[in-house]
Scaffold this motif. Structure first.
Motif, PDB file in Angstrom:
ATOM      1  N   ARG A 144     -21.261 -65.657 107.970  1.00  0.00           N
ATOM      2  CA  ARG A 144     -21.793 -65.787 109.333  1.00  0.00           C
ATOM      3  C   ARG A 144     -20.757 -66.502 110.189  1.00  0.00           C
ATOM      4  NH1 ARG A 144     -24.405 -70.028 111.859  1.00  0.00           N
ATOM      5  NH2 ARG A 144     -24.192 -71.333 110.013  1.00  0.00           N
ATOM      6  N   ASN A 145     -20.545 -65.984 111.364  1.00  0.00           N
ATOM      7  CA  ASN A 145     -19.551 -66.540 112.277  1.00  0.00           C
ATOM      8  C   ASN A 145     -20.287 -67.320 113.373  1.00  0.00           C
ATOM      9  OD1 ASN A 145     -17.245 -67.117 113.655  1.00  0.00           O
ATOM     10  ND2 ASN A 145     -16.696 -65.005 114.093  1.00  0.00           N
ATOM     11  N   PRO A 146     -20.494 -68.644 113.158  1.00  0.00           N
ATOM     12  CA  PRO A 146     -21.262 -69.395 114.149  1.00  0.00           C
ATOM     13  C   PRO A 146     -20.552 -69.455 115.494  1.00  0.00           C
ATOM     14  CG  PRO A 146     -20.317 -70.869 112.504  1.00  0.00           C
ATOM     15  CD  PRO A 146     -19.992 -69.467 112.081  1.00  0.00           C
ATOM     16  N   GLU A 147     -21.354 -69.538 116.517  1.00  0.00           N
ATOM     17  CA  GLU A 147     -20.816 -69.654 117.874  1.00  0.00           C
ATOM     18  C   GLU A 147     -19.998 -70.942 117.968  1.00  0.00           C
ATOM     19  OE1 GLU A 147     -20.171 -68.199 121.564  1.00  0.00           O
ATOM     20  OE2 GLU A 147     -21.414 -67.242 120.032  1.00  0.00           O
ATOM     21  N   PRO A 148     -18.785 -70.855 118.518  1.00  0.00           N
ATOM     22  CA  PRO A 148     -18.004 -72.083 118.656  1.00  0.00           C
ATOM     23  C   PRO A 148     -18.647 -73.004 119.698  1.00  0.00           C
ATOM     24  CG  PRO A 148     -16.869 -70.252 119.704  1.00  0.00           C
ATOM     25  CD  PRO A 148     -18.080 -69.687 119.022  1.00  0.00           C
ATOM     26  N   THR A 149     -18.853 -74.234 119.304  1.00  0.00           N
ATOM     27  CA  THR A 149     -19.401 -75.243 120.218  1.00  0.00           C
ATOM     28  C   THR A 149     -18.580 -76.512 120.065  1.00  0.00           C
ATOM     29  OG1 THR A 149     -20.924 -76.157 118.584  1.00  0.00           O
ATOM     30  CG2 THR A 149     -21.758 -74.326 119.936  1.00  0.00           C
ATOM     31  N   VAL A 150     -18.686 -77.389 121.038  1.00  0.00           N
ATOM     32  CA  VAL A 150     -17.975 -78.654 120.954  1.00  0.00           C
ATOM     33  C   VAL A 150     -18.493 -79.464 119.766  1.00  0.00           C
ATOM     34  CG1 VAL A 150     -19.479 -79.931 122.571  1.00  0.00           C
ATOM     35  CG2 VAL A 150     -17.066 -80.585 122.295  1.00  0.00           C
ATOM     36  N   GLN A 151     -19.790 -79.355 119.467  1.00  0.00           N
ATOM     37  CA  GLN A 151     -20.354 -80.079 118.327  1.00  0.00           C
ATOM     38  C   GLN A 151     -19.779 -79.558 117.008  1.00  0.00           C
ATOM     39  OE1 GLN A 151     -22.273 -78.646 120.764  1.00  0.00           O
ATOM     40  NE2 GLN A 151     -22.968 -80.485 121.840  1.00  0.00           N
ATOM     41  N   ARG A 152     -19.672 -78.255 116.886  1.00  0.00           N
ATOM     42  CA  ARG A 152     -19.099 -77.651 115.664  1.00  0.00           C
ATOM     43  C   ARG A 152     -17.642 -78.096 115.515  1.00  0.00           C
ATOM     44  NH1 ARG A 152     -19.523 -75.895 110.774  1.00  0.00           N
ATOM     45  NH2 ARG A 152     -18.265 -74.119 110.253  1.00  0.00           N
ATOM     46  N   PHE A 153     -16.903 -78.044 116.589  1.00  0.00           N
ATOM     47  CA  PHE A 153     -15.507 -78.477 116.562  1.00  0.00           C
ATOM     48  C   PHE A 153     -15.409 -79.947 116.146  1.00  0.00           C
ATOM     49  CE2 PHE A 153     -11.914 -80.450 118.814  1.00  0.00           C
ATOM     50  CZ  PHE A 153     -10.881 -79.814 118.163  1.00  0.00           C
TER      51      PHE A 153
END
Length: 170
Positions: free
Chosen positions: A112-121
């Motif tokens: 699964r390719n999660p949406e890039p977010t500032v939290q994920r980063f």
């Protein structure tokens, strides 16, 4: 190697630069993964003598896989180490042979390719900066103990806007 081949880069503190020349011809390169509660992280790892270097990325990042596909075609991976001390900048460039056969992380290529977010980063940067990889690292070269482990986050276009705005240096 084609001019558009992606190059792994790693900043090296001046105090750590000495490890780049202590490999005595012993080096290896490989891929792996780390399961995390919010998804898998890909690891790319090089060892030169007692120095081990990790690059960490999201497992399903399409740009990382595009780079891996190019490396597989040429069977090599270029790496650039950069040391800055005041106005002086030194570079060490190396090329690692790609391991033969199926890479360890390929089984998870289509995760699964999660949406890039500032939290994920920020979670990836925090994990890489936590020291966990250094504490759990083991040598990949029989009989050569680790003396230093460096860690890096691979920042592709997906995360570039978050890296530029990050208060943490990446």
């Amino acid at each position: 190697m084609p001019a558009d081949t992606s190059v792994l880069t790693c900043p090296v503190a001046p105090a750590d630069a000495r490890w780049l020349s202590k490999g005595n011809g012993q080096a290896c390169f490989g891929f792996g993964f780390i399961p995390r509660e919010d998804g898998l992280l890909m690891t790319i790892r090089a060892q030169i003598g007692g120095l081990q270097v990790y690059w960490v990325a999201e497992m399903a990042d399409p740009q990382v896989w595009a780079a891996i596909d190019k490396w597989k075609k040429v069977k090599r991976v270029p790496v650039l180490f950069e040391t800055r001390e005041g106005e002086r900048i030194d570079h060490a460039f190396g090329v690692f042979d790609l391991p033969p056969g199926t890479l360890r992380n390929e089984v998870h290529r289509h995760e699964r390719n999660p949406e890039p977010t500032v939290q994920r980063f920020q979670r990836i940067v925090s994990f890489v900066g936590s020291g966990a990889l250094q504490m759990e690292a083991g040598t990949d070269i029989a009989g050569v103990p680790l003396q230093q482990v460096l860690t890096n986050v691979i920042i592709t276009e997906r995360f570039a806007p978050f890296a530029e705005a990050s208060p943490v240096p990446v």
